[in-house]
Design a protein around this motif. Structure first.
Motif, PDB file in Angstrom:
ATOM      1  N   UNK A   3       0.834  -1.198   0.000  1.00  0.00           N
ATOM      2  CA  UNK A   3       0.000   0.000   0.000  1.00  0.00           C
ATOM      3  C   UNK A   3       0.873   1.253   0.000  1.00  0.00           C
ATOM      4  N   UNK A   4       1.948   1.215   0.768  1.00  0.00           N
ATOM      5  CA  UNK A   4       2.819   2.382   0.870  1.00  0.00           C
ATOM      6  C   UNK A   4       3.580   2.636  -0.423  1.00  0.00           C
ATOM      7  N   UNK A   5       3.977   1.574  -1.101  1.00  0.00           N
ATOM      8  CA  UNK A   5       4.648   1.747  -2.387  1.00  0.00           C
ATOM      9  C   UNK A   5       3.684   2.313  -3.431  1.00  0.00           C
ATOM     10  N   UNK A   9       4.030   5.902  -5.410  1.00  0.00           N
ATOM     11  CA  UNK A   9       3.947   5.991  -6.867  1.00  0.00           C
ATOM     12  C   UNK A   9       2.841   6.953  -7.296  1.00  0.00           C
ATOM     13  N   UNK A  10       1.677   6.866  -6.656  1.00  0.00           N
ATOM     14  CA  UNK A  10       0.575   7.771  -6.978  1.00  0.00           C
ATOM     15  C   UNK A  10       0.931   9.218  -6.663  1.00  0.00           C
ATOM     16  N   UNK A  11       1.637   9.445  -5.561  1.00  0.00           N
ATOM     17  CA  UNK A  11       2.059  10.797  -5.192  1.00  0.00           C
ATOM     18  C   UNK A  11       3.047  11.336  -6.213  1.00  0.00           C
ATOM     19  N   UNK A  12       3.972  10.509  -6.646  1.00  0.00           N
ATOM     20  CA  UNK A  12       4.950  10.909  -7.656  1.00  0.00           C
ATOM     21  C   UNK A  12       4.252  11.272  -8.969  1.00  0.00           C
ATOM     22  N   UNK A  13       3.325  10.425  -9.406  1.00  0.00           N
ATOM     23  CA  UNK A  13       2.600  10.698 -10.651  1.00  0.00           C
ATOM     24  C   UNK A  13       1.795  11.987 -10.552  1.00  0.00           C
ATOM     25  N   UNK A  14       1.147  12.205  -9.424  1.00  0.00           N
ATOM     26  CA  UNK A  14       0.368  13.425  -9.244  1.00  0.00           C
ATOM     27  C   UNK A  14       1.268  14.657  -9.287  1.00  0.00           C
ATOM     28  N   UNK A  23      -5.039  11.156  -0.912  1.00  0.00           N
ATOM     29  CA  UNK A  23      -5.007  11.046   0.548  1.00  0.00           C
ATOM     30  C   UNK A  23      -4.144   9.866   0.987  1.00  0.00           C
ATOM     31  N   UNK A  24      -3.536  10.013   2.140  1.00  0.00           N
ATOM     32  CA  UNK A  24      -2.678   8.959   2.677  1.00  0.00           C
ATOM     33  C   UNK A  24      -3.511   7.719   2.986  1.00  0.00           C
ATOM     34  N   UNK A  25      -2.930   6.526   2.848  1.00  0.00           N
ATOM     35  CA  UNK A  25      -3.690   5.311   3.151  1.00  0.00           C
ATOM     36  C   UNK A  25      -4.069   5.256   4.631  1.00  0.00           C
ATOM     37  N   UNK A  26      -5.316   4.881   4.887  1.00  0.00           N
ATOM     38  CA  UNK A  26      -5.798   4.770   6.256  1.00  0.00           C
ATOM     39  C   UNK A  26      -6.313   6.060   6.842  1.00  0.00           C
ATOM     40  N   UNK A  27      -6.278   7.134   6.081  1.00  0.00           N
ATOM     41  CA  UNK A  27      -6.666   8.443   6.609  1.00  0.00           C
ATOM     42  C   UNK A  27      -8.160   8.508   6.928  1.00  0.00           C
ATOM     43  N   UNK A  28      -8.983   7.888   6.108  1.00  0.00           N
ATOM     44  CA  UNK A  28     -10.430   7.989   6.270  1.00  0.00           C
ATOM     45  C   UNK A  28     -11.075   6.671   6.698  1.00  0.00           C
TER      46      UNK A  28
END
Length: 74
Positions: A3-5, A9-14, A23-28
């Motif tokens: 999940x963290x990887x 990757x999604x943050x880098x692409x964005x 949003x960070x995993x587990x935030x909601x």
């Protein structure tokens, strides 16, 4: 891929596309659990079953059937 990887990757692409970061995993997670609980209570009311809270369930387990007090309007 963890999940963290995937999040990295999604943050880098964005960032490359100029989009906001996801949003960070587990935030909601807790908000989703509360939504599910509220939805189940709502469905129970629509089906004609009373929505029972934790206190009533605990009292129902503790008190024998003959000693349960039903207040007016409940």
């Amino acid at each position: 891929m963890s999940v963290h990887q995937q999040y990295a990757l999604d943050t880098y692409r964005a960032a490359q596309r100029g989009e906001p970061a996801p949003p960070a995993p587990g935030l909601h997670d807790w908000a989703a659990v509360r939504e599910l609980r509220d939805y189940r209570r709502f469905e129970a009311v629509l089906a004609g079953r009373p929505a029972r809270g934790r206190i009533r369930l605990a009292l129902a387990r503790l008190l024998p059937a003959g000693r349960r007090h039903r207040a007016a309007g409940c």
